[in-house]
Design a protein around this motif. Structure first.
Motif, PDB file in Angstrom:
ATOM      1  N   ALA A  13       0.917  -1.134  -0.208  1.00  0.00           N
ATOM      2  CA  ALA A  13       0.104  -0.042   0.150  1.00  0.00           C
ATOM      3  C   ALA A  13       0.855   1.358  -0.001  1.00  0.00           C
ATOM      4  CB  ALA A  13      -0.973  -0.027   1.297  1.00  0.00           C
ATOM      5  N   LEU A  14       1.799   1.317   0.781  1.00  0.00           N
ATOM      6  CA  LEU A  14       2.385   2.352   0.969  1.00  0.00           C
ATOM      7  C   LEU A  14       3.565   2.682  -0.092  1.00  0.00           C
ATOM      8  CD1 LEU A  14       2.927   4.917   2.753  1.00  0.00           C
ATOM      9  CD2 LEU A  14       4.948   3.788   3.982  1.00  0.00           C
ATOM     10  N   THR A  15       4.216   1.577  -0.938  1.00  0.00           N
ATOM     11  CA  THR A  15       4.999   1.913  -2.055  1.00  0.00           C
ATOM     12  C   THR A  15       3.778   2.329  -3.076  1.00  0.00           C
ATOM     13  OG1 THR A  15       6.475   0.149  -1.462  1.00  0.00           O
ATOM     14  CG2 THR A  15       6.361   0.383  -3.903  1.00  0.00           C
ATOM     15  N   SER A  71      10.090  -4.613  -6.334  1.00  0.00           N
ATOM     16  CA  SER A  71      10.227  -5.957  -5.939  1.00  0.00           C
ATOM     17  C   SER A  71       8.733  -6.568  -6.605  1.00  0.00           C
ATOM     18  CB  SER A  71      10.507  -6.165  -4.537  1.00  0.00           C
ATOM     19  OG  SER A  71       9.315  -5.618  -3.819  1.00  0.00           O
ATOM     20  N   ASN A 123       4.124  -7.002  -3.714  1.00  0.00           N
ATOM     21  CA  ASN A 123       2.875  -7.871  -4.188  1.00  0.00           C
ATOM     22  C   ASN A 123       2.715  -7.657  -5.806  1.00  0.00           C
ATOM     23  OD1 ASN A 123      -0.064  -7.399  -4.929  1.00  0.00           O
ATOM     24  ND2 ASN A 123      -0.245  -8.809  -3.234  1.00  0.00           N
ATOM     25  N   ASN A 152      14.097  -9.517  -5.430  1.00  0.00           N
ATOM     26  CA  ASN A 152      14.398  -8.319  -4.650  1.00  0.00           C
ATOM     27  C   ASN A 152      15.912  -8.252  -4.736  1.00  0.00           C
ATOM     28  OD1 ASN A 152      12.078  -8.435  -2.980  1.00  0.00           O
ATOM     29  ND2 ASN A 152      12.711  -9.737  -1.670  1.00  0.00           N
ATOM     30  N   ALA A 210      10.133  -1.298   2.230  1.00  0.00           N
ATOM     31  CA  ALA A 210       8.836  -1.031   2.383  1.00  0.00           C
ATOM     32  C   ALA A 210       8.052  -2.317   2.813  1.00  0.00           C
ATOM     33  CB  ALA A 210       8.183  -0.286   1.424  1.00  0.00           C
ATOM     34  N   ARG A 234       6.745  -5.194   5.855  1.00  0.00           N
ATOM     35  CA  ARG A 234       6.383  -5.225   7.575  1.00  0.00           C
ATOM     36  C   ARG A 234       7.762  -5.651   8.195  1.00  0.00           C
ATOM     37  NH1 ARG A 234       0.218  -5.762   7.823  1.00  0.00           N
ATOM     38  NH2 ARG A 234      -0.074  -4.359   6.132  1.00  0.00           N
ATOM     39  N   VAL A 292      14.104 -11.007   5.391  1.00  0.00           N
ATOM     40  CA  VAL A 292      14.296 -10.747   4.072  1.00  0.00           C
ATOM     41  C   VAL A 292      15.602 -10.101   3.802  1.00  0.00           C
ATOM     42  CG1 VAL A 292      13.577  -9.631   1.912  1.00  0.00           C
ATOM     43  CG2 VAL A 292      12.075 -11.067   3.012  1.00  0.00           C
ATOM     44  N   LEU A 323      11.195   2.765   5.680  1.00  0.00           N
ATOM     45  CA  LEU A 323       9.959   3.233   5.837  1.00  0.00           C
ATOM     46  C   LEU A 323       9.213   2.391   7.040  1.00  0.00           C
ATOM     47  CD1 LEU A 323       8.563   3.170   2.200  1.00  0.00           C
ATOM     48  CD2 LEU A 323       9.772   5.109   3.478  1.00  0.00           C
ATOM     49  N   ILE A 324      10.100   1.501   7.555  1.00  0.00           N
ATOM     50  CA  ILE A 324       9.603   0.832   8.483  1.00  0.00           C
ATOM     51  C   ILE A 324       9.779   1.487  10.124  1.00  0.00           C
ATOM     52  CG2 ILE A 324       9.810  -1.617   9.608  1.00  0.00           C
ATOM     53  CD1 ILE A 324      11.545  -2.425   7.166  1.00  0.00           C
ATOM     54  N   LEU A 345       8.845   8.617   7.294  1.00  0.00           N
ATOM     55  CA  LEU A 345       7.486   8.158   7.684  1.00  0.00           C
ATOM     56  C   LEU A 345       6.559   8.953   6.827  1.00  0.00           C
ATOM     57  CD1 LEU A 345       5.863   6.319   9.468  1.00  0.00           C
ATOM     58  CD2 LEU A 345       5.493   7.916  11.169  1.00  0.00           C
ATOM     59  N   PRO A 346       6.302   8.371   5.743  1.00  0.00           N
ATOM     60  CA  PRO A 346       5.157   9.083   5.072  1.00  0.00           C
ATOM     61  C   PRO A 346       4.041   8.451   5.200  1.00  0.00           C
ATOM     62  CG  PRO A 346       6.578   7.551   3.563  1.00  0.00           C
ATOM     63  CD  PRO A 346       6.964   7.385   4.876  1.00  0.00           C
ATOM     64  N   MET A 347       2.739   9.130   4.714  1.00  0.00           N
ATOM     65  CA  MET A 347       1.639   8.466   4.974  1.00  0.00           C
ATOM     66  C   MET A 347       0.796   8.159   3.422  1.00  0.00           C
ATOM     67  SD  MET A 347       0.698   8.146   7.895  1.00  0.00           S
ATOM     68  CE  MET A 347       2.130   7.462   8.419  1.00  0.00           C
ATOM     69  N   PRO A 348      -0.263   7.410   3.490  1.00  0.00           N
ATOM     70  CA  PRO A 348      -0.680   7.049   2.101  1.00  0.00           C
ATOM     71  C   PRO A 348      -1.234   8.138   1.317  1.00  0.00           C
ATOM     72  CG  PRO A 348      -1.416   5.609   3.752  1.00  0.00           C
ATOM     73  CD  PRO A 348      -0.671   6.643   4.433  1.00  0.00           C
TER      74      PRO A 348
HETATM   75  N1  LIG Z   1       0.376   1.825   5.281  1.00  0.00           N
HETATM   76  C1  LIG Z   1       0.797   2.922   5.919  1.00  0.00           C
HETATM   77  O1  LIG Z   1      -0.249   3.807   6.310  1.00  0.00           O
HETATM   78  C2  LIG Z   1       2.091   3.146   6.509  1.00  0.00           C
HETATM   79  C3  LIG Z   1       2.406   4.280   6.942  1.00  0.00           C
HETATM   80  C4  LIG Z   1       3.928   4.494   7.549  1.00  0.00           C
HETATM   81  C5  LIG Z   1       4.807   3.180   7.512  1.00  0.00           C
HETATM   82  N2  LIG Z   1       4.228   2.092   7.064  1.00  0.00           N
HETATM   83  C6  LIG Z   1       4.935   0.868   7.176  1.00  0.00           C
HETATM   84  O2  LIG Z   1       5.536   0.730   5.503  1.00  0.00           O
HETATM   85  C7  LIG Z   1       5.930  -0.643   5.533  1.00  0.00           C
HETATM   86  C8  LIG Z   1       5.088  -1.205   4.430  1.00  0.00           C
HETATM   87  O3  LIG Z   1       3.794  -0.798   4.883  1.00  0.00           O
HETATM   88  P1  LIG Z   1       2.510  -1.273   3.870  1.00  0.00           P
HETATM   89  O4  LIG Z   1       1.268  -0.651   4.355  1.00  0.00           O
HETATM   90  O5  LIG Z   1       2.730  -0.937   2.564  1.00  0.00           O
HETATM   91  O6  LIG Z   1       2.591  -2.620   4.072  1.00  0.00           O
HETATM   92  P2  LIG Z   1       1.670  -3.893   2.896  1.00  0.00           P
HETATM   93  O7  LIG Z   1       0.782  -3.230   2.255  1.00  0.00           O
HETATM   94  O8  LIG Z   1       1.403  -5.039   3.842  1.00  0.00           O
HETATM   95  O9  LIG Z   1       2.950  -4.042   2.095  1.00  0.00           O
HETATM   96  C9  LIG Z   1       4.249  -5.050   2.287  1.00  0.00           C
HETATM   97  C10 LIG Z   1       4.526  -5.616   0.945  1.00  0.00           C
HETATM   98  O10 LIG Z   1       5.603  -6.481   1.207  1.00  0.00           O
HETATM   99  C11 LIG Z   1       5.684  -7.574   0.327  1.00  0.00           C
HETATM  100  N3  LIG Z   1       6.419  -8.584   0.953  1.00  0.00           N
HETATM  101  C12 LIG Z   1       5.997  -9.689   1.549  1.00  0.00           C
HETATM  102  N4  LIG Z   1       7.007 -10.488   1.562  1.00  0.00           N
HETATM  103  C13 LIG Z   1       8.096  -9.858   0.848  1.00  0.00           C
HETATM  104  C14 LIG Z   1       9.415 -10.324   0.228  1.00  0.00           C
HETATM  105  N5  LIG Z   1       9.887 -11.550   0.924  1.00  0.00           N
HETATM  106  N6  LIG Z   1       9.968  -9.574  -0.270  1.00  0.00           N
HETATM  107  C15 LIG Z   1       9.358  -8.484  -1.123  1.00  0.00           C
HETATM  108  N7  LIG Z   1       8.154  -7.951  -0.592  1.00  0.00           N
HETATM  109  C16 LIG Z   1       7.504  -8.644   0.297  1.00  0.00           C
HETATM  110  C17 LIG Z   1       3.888  -8.078   0.488  1.00  0.00           C
HETATM  111  O11 LIG Z   1       3.674  -8.740  -0.769  1.00  0.00           O
HETATM  112  P3  LIG Z   1       2.502  -9.982  -0.494  1.00  0.00           P
HETATM  113  O12 LIG Z   1       1.292  -8.853  -0.600  1.00  0.00           O
HETATM  114  O13 LIG Z   1       2.679 -10.523  -1.831  1.00  0.00           O
HETATM  115  O14 LIG Z   1       2.574 -10.463   0.736  1.00  0.00           O
HETATM  116  C18 LIG Z   1       3.343  -6.440   0.507  1.00  0.00           C
HETATM  117  O15 LIG Z   1       2.915  -6.119  -0.800  1.00  0.00           O
HETATM  118  C19 LIG Z   1       5.593  -1.071   6.967  1.00  0.00           C
HETATM  119  O16 LIG Z   1       6.718  -1.465   7.669  1.00  0.00           O
HETATM  120  C20 LIG Z   1       4.608  -0.316   7.398  1.00  0.00           C
HETATM  121  O17 LIG Z   1       4.781  -0.267   9.028  1.00  0.00           O
HETATM  122  C21 LIG Z   1       2.950   1.814   6.586  1.00  0.00           C
END
Ligand SMILES: NC(=O)c1ccc[n+]([C@@H]2O[C@H](COP(=O)([O-])OP(=O)(O)OC[C@H]3O[C@@H](n4cnc5c(N)ncnc54)[C@H](OP(=O)(O)O)[C@@H]3O)[C@@H](O)[C@H]2O)c1
Length: 256
Positions: A10-12, A32, A35, A55, A68, A70, A77, A92-93, A115-118
């Motif tokens: 989601a964030l990427t 990468s 997803n 990767n 980016a 979890r 990884v 971004l973690i 720390l960006p936001m969506p």
């Molecule tokens: N979303 C937010 O609002 C937000 C804000 C600030 C910070 N963050 C941080 O930013 C990071 C990403 O957040 P997100 O919301 O984008 O999470 P997310 O939507 O769950 O995205 C994480 C991505 O990582 C992929 N992934 C899983 N295993 C992997 C691997 N071995 N190699 C490469 N990619 C892999 C996942 O793919 P699959 O779907 O195939 O499993 C998923 O697409 C997190 O650490 C979060 O805490 C998020």
């Protein structure tokens, strides 16, 4: 800049969407493959965005790498990846300390937390950056505001603010539900609330010198209905409970 992402979630997607809506085309993006669906969709929508085979191929083809995934995935990884000393890693973690990222990504010579936001997808909101870094500030500065901090404690404290969004919408939902119970049509109630709160959100910008309590007092006319609601919530300790919940989140972030 050749910008790579480890983790295409989601964030990427939000960052790439924001980047591609900005005028600057000097950043090429390599994603990468996970997803798969999100990566393929971004690559098909935007020029100069492509999906790497794995990767490691992301790292091999970029100078700046955004982590980016979890936090738990990062520990699985990232240690297997071969970073170069000239890589600039931007994590971004939010919950992983800078030192942990630096250890996981050695020998990468340059590590920054952001720390960006969506809402960055619409080039709105703000990104917290630690430690201050001109290249990362320029990148995120094109997509919204940037707040750079010298102290990891401040980064953690500021990140607590991002835990309050859901409660904000629950606050609006309470007003909405109350109006519906009084027979106001749902869409009309929603429009009215959204319109008023959009205007309120711009009040701090319109009065840059005024702190939030000053704005609260401006609206809380003595003996008026705003004062009545503010007092009712204050008397029931709603704001104290809210503040305590921020302490709890802060402790959780600090312990991570
Ligand atoms: N979303 C937010 O609002 C937000 C804000 C600030 C910070 N963050 C941080 O930013 C990071 C990403 O957040 P997100 O919301 O984008 O999470 P997310 O939507 O769950 O995205 C994480 C991505 O990582 C992929 N992934 C899983 N295993 C992997 C691997 N071995 N190699 C490469 N990619 C892999 C996942 O793919 P699959 O779907 O195939 O499993 C998923 O697409 C997190 O650490 C979060 O805490 C998020």
């Amino acid at each position: 800049m050749k910008l790579g992402f480890i983790g295409t979630g989601a964030l990427t997607a939000a960052i790439v969407t924001g980047l591609r809506s900005a005028a600057d085309r000097s950043v090429s993006v390599v994603l990468s493959p996970r997803n798969e669906e999100i990566a393929a969709s971004l690559a098909s929508r935007y020029q100069d965005v492509r999906v790497a085979s794995d990767n490691q191929a992301v790292l091999d083809d970029c100078d700046t790498v955004m982590l980016a995934v979890r936090p738990q995935i990062a520990h699985e990884v990232v240690p297997d990846l071969r970073f170069r000393p000239d890589h600039h890693v931007v994590s971004l973690i939010a919950t992983l300390p800078l030192e942990t990222i630096a250890t996981l990504t050695a020998p990468a010579g340059h590590v920054t937390k952001a720390l960006p936001m969506p809402m960055i997808a619409h080039r709105q909101g703000a990104t917290i950056i630690y430690p201050p870094d001109p290249a990362v500030a320029a990148l995120f500065g094109a997509l919204g505001q940037v707040i750079e901090v010298e102290d990891p404690g401040k980064f953690d404290a500021l990140s607590v603010v991002t835990a309050t969004y859901a409660s904000y919408f629950k606050y609006l939902d309470t007003i909405h539900g109350w109006l519906k119970d009084r027979g106001v049509e749902s869409a009309q109630a929603r429009d009215y609330i959204a319109c008023l709160f959009k205007a309120l959100a711009s009040a701090p910008e319109a009065a840059p010198g005024a702190d939030f309590m000053h704005l609260a007092e401006e609206y809380a006319t003595r003996g008026g209905i705003n004062e009545q609601v503010l007092r009712a919530l204050t008397d029931r300790r709603v704001f104290e409970v809210f503040s305590d919940s921020l302490d709890d989140v802060h402790r959780r972030i600090a312990a991570a």
